[in-house]
Motif scaffolding. Sequence first.
Motif, PDB file in Angstrom:
ATOM      1  N   LEU A  49     -61.819  -6.032 -19.018  1.00  0.00           N
ATOM      2  CA  LEU A  49     -61.121  -7.077 -19.749  1.00  0.00           C
ATOM      3  C   LEU A  49     -61.679  -8.451 -19.376  1.00  0.00           C
ATOM      4  O   LEU A  49     -61.931  -9.297 -20.231  1.00  0.00           O
ATOM      5  N   ALA A  50     -61.869  -8.658 -18.057  1.00  0.00           N
ATOM      6  CA  ALA A  50     -62.367  -9.952 -17.586  1.00  0.00           C
ATOM      7  C   ALA A  50     -63.758 -10.226 -18.143  1.00  0.00           C
ATOM      8  O   ALA A  50     -64.079 -11.352 -18.509  1.00  0.00           O
ATOM      9  N   ASP A  51     -64.587  -9.190 -18.228  1.00  0.00           N
ATOM     10  CA  ASP A  51     -65.927  -9.365 -18.793  1.00  0.00           C
ATOM     11  C   ASP A  51     -65.858  -9.858 -20.231  1.00  0.00           C
ATOM     12  O   ASP A  51     -66.627 -10.719 -20.652  1.00  0.00           O
ATOM     13  N   GLU A  61     -63.262 -11.422 -21.644  1.00  0.00           N
ATOM     14  CA  GLU A  61     -62.657 -12.746 -21.668  1.00  0.00           C
ATOM     15  C   GLU A  61     -63.661 -13.830 -21.267  1.00  0.00           C
ATOM     16  O   GLU A  61     -63.666 -14.920 -21.802  1.00  0.00           O
ATOM     17  N   TRP A  62     -64.493 -13.509 -20.326  1.00  0.00           N
ATOM     18  CA  TRP A  62     -65.479 -14.465 -19.800  1.00  0.00           C
ATOM     19  C   TRP A  62     -66.766 -14.408 -20.605  1.00  0.00           C
ATOM     20  O   TRP A  62     -67.746 -15.049 -20.282  1.00  0.00           O
ATOM     21  N   LYS A  99     -59.465 -18.923 -26.547  1.00  0.00           N
ATOM     22  CA  LYS A  99     -59.636 -17.815 -25.624  1.00  0.00           C
ATOM     23  C   LYS A  99     -59.831 -16.568 -26.469  1.00  0.00           C
ATOM     24  O   LYS A  99     -59.171 -16.378 -27.484  1.00  0.00           O
ATOM     25  N   VAL A 116     -59.286 -13.426 -25.632  1.00  0.00           N
ATOM     26  CA  VAL A 116     -58.347 -12.322 -25.463  1.00  0.00           C
ATOM     27  C   VAL A 116     -56.908 -12.796 -25.281  1.00  0.00           C
ATOM     28  O   VAL A 116     -56.624 -13.651 -24.453  1.00  0.00           O
ATOM     29  N   GLN A 140     -47.579 -14.438 -23.796  1.00  0.00           N
ATOM     30  CA  GLN A 140     -48.844 -14.929 -24.344  1.00  0.00           C
ATOM     31  C   GLN A 140     -48.639 -16.288 -25.025  1.00  0.00           C
ATOM     32  O   GLN A 140     -49.415 -17.210 -24.838  1.00  0.00           O
ATOM     33  N   GLN A 186     -57.370 -11.773 -10.867  1.00  0.00           N
ATOM     34  CA  GLN A 186     -58.009 -11.791 -12.182  1.00  0.00           C
ATOM     35  C   GLN A 186     -58.474 -13.212 -12.503  1.00  0.00           C
ATOM     36  O   GLN A 186     -57.703 -14.161 -12.403  1.00  0.00           O
ATOM     37  N   GLY A 187     -59.730 -13.361 -12.844  1.00  0.00           N
ATOM     38  CA  GLY A 187     -60.274 -14.689 -13.151  1.00  0.00           C
ATOM     39  C   GLY A 187     -60.893 -15.386 -11.943  1.00  0.00           C
ATOM     40  O   GLY A 187     -61.579 -16.390 -12.096  1.00  0.00           O
ATOM     41  N   GLU A 226     -64.794 -15.334 -11.781  1.00  0.00           N
ATOM     42  CA  GLU A 226     -65.364 -16.304 -12.703  1.00  0.00           C
ATOM     43  C   GLU A 226     -65.249 -17.718 -12.126  1.00  0.00           C
ATOM     44  O   GLU A 226     -66.193 -18.498 -12.165  1.00  0.00           O
TER      45      GLU A 226
END
Lengths: 338, 231
Positions: free
Chosen positions: A127-129, A131-132, A162, A164, B144, B172-173, B176
């Motif tokens: 998911l992070a892949d 999103e980024w 964004k 996602v 959301q 999460q995040g 990045e």
Amino acid sequence: MTQREILQQSPQALIEKYPFLSAFFEGQHWMSKLNPEQSLADLFALIDDEHAEDHAFDVQDFINQLMDFIAEMKVFIGNETFQVHQLSILPGTNKSGEPEGFEKLVFEPRTITSIVGPTGSGKSRLLADIEWVAQGDTPTQRRILINEELPDNAWRFSGNRKLVAQLSQNMNFVMDLTVREFLELHAKSRMVTDSGDLIKRIISAANELAGEKFSPDTAITALSGGQSRALMIADTALLSQSPVVLIDEIENAGIDRKKALEILTGEDKIVLMATHDPLLALMADQRIVIKNGGIHRVIKTSAEERTLLSELEQADLKQQQMRTALRSGAVLQRDMYL
Amino acid sequence: MNLVTISGPPSSGKTAVILKAAENLKKRGLKVGAVKFDCLHTDDDLAYEKAGIPVKKGLSGSLCPDHYFVSNIEAVAAWGMEEGFDLLVSESAGLCNRCSPYIKEIKAVCVIDNLSGINTPRKIGPMLRMADIVVITKGDIVSQAEREVFAAGVYAVNPGAVIMHVNGLTGQGAYELSTLLFDERTKLDTLKGKKLRFSMPSALCSYCLGETRIGESYQMGNVRKMDIKNN
Ligand SMILES: Nc1nc2c(ncn2[C@@H]2O[C@H](COP(=O)(O)OP(=O)(O)O)[C@@H](O)[C@H]2O)c(=O)[nH]1
Ligand SMILES: [Mg+2]
Ligand SMILES: [Zn+2]
Ligand SMILES: [Zn+2]
């Protein structure tokens, strides 16, 4: 507009021209006691050093931010390049450095992909892949393409776009607002003017999902679990900016899950769904099997699986009917429910 | 060495986010150190130590924590270079939204959480408006729609910033974010001569200097009065 032209305009005139600027000016404390009908140049002349220092205000910084904001918003509003017709993943490696088990994974609007695999196997990383919009620069080395091209950096860095949207079990509403006020606020943040009809559609879609109906004047924090989830799904389908929706398990209680997925795909979303419930997993067009941090396999839902699904759905329906019958005091009989 | 200043309201998730980002940097073999600035008390140093991150803490006591920060950051940076850190993170509780001492050419991150209320981005001032990166936390708890509304609020206040969602609990995040905190090409030698992004209020009244008695005759220096009649 050039800097010179902007200086001649008043905040009020600018907001009339670009309604999205109202949120920007609301955050400008240095202006709060000044007349918004005066030109910016005149307003700047009114500010003395002490006033500027109080608000850490700098004319050039302000102009730069204002111009950036206008430029970016113009790019976003109604821009084709931010429509996602296709999202694809090019393979990377799993935790042991072995290549992933697919060549190119494609997601299209209106389709559902389920994600299966043990917890901790790499679902969040996947998911992070996305999103980024990973470009070989994350631990998996995956690459994400949008519309078969290298994606615009704005997908990664802008707070306003964004890729996602996420729906998960433990989400709550925390704002102290009615359903209508809440949806109006969301619409405003998306620069949707004239949101009345849209809000009606969202509420009626949510009511269809939830069984027990709620009115626009209900406080969002007073909604039942099923109603909250229904509203979140309908709102995400109709009002979220994000083309991809990730669902982390939908509980069976209180909402019509099949309809929920239909609403999302009906609004052109790309739906990803982490689940181990066969009733949901088999509703997908394809499923991704994750193992050891990598995508191990991609499976198209087979004809046999689809048949199985309809059997499962019948059994599920039967159970629900029996539950309703029990509740109303009936004696169950073998041939009553088909 | 890279230096990054991280500020944000108390409990917004600064320490949690820094720890998760540092974990990712350490996996890449990078050496991370931290310094925590606060007023009267902090336990954050223990959290950093527990995670194996060398840490210094500075308590400003009766001084404005942000003024205290500026007076000490140069020495702390020198310590970081001596220790051979690749990245030194300075965490300060944004107790005074106005001061938030960001330094020119030094990456500034503001951490703010989804639970803090929809009007918070507008209220928070320079600490948010002047940041290079805004990290929004606690998205796991809210819907959301609320995340989108909150992020739009942040965007309106600081359209030029990179805005990221990071979960301080699951991390999460954080990977990045970590890629944005450390840049190989950045080589900081000293902070000497660098400038603040904006001046701090010169708040020097008699109370700053320790006066405790209330009353007009005890007030000296930079004193400002409310206009009660026309309020
Ligand atoms: N649910 C949730 N809790 C978080 C998140 N980030 C931080 N927290 C919690 O919020 C509290 C304050 O975090 P901390 O890092 O100490 O905040 P700081 O004062 O800004 O350094 C702690 O209990 C954290 O575990 C998040 O993304 N989600
Ligand atoms: Mg802390
Ligand atoms: Zn201060
Ligand atoms: Zn004082």
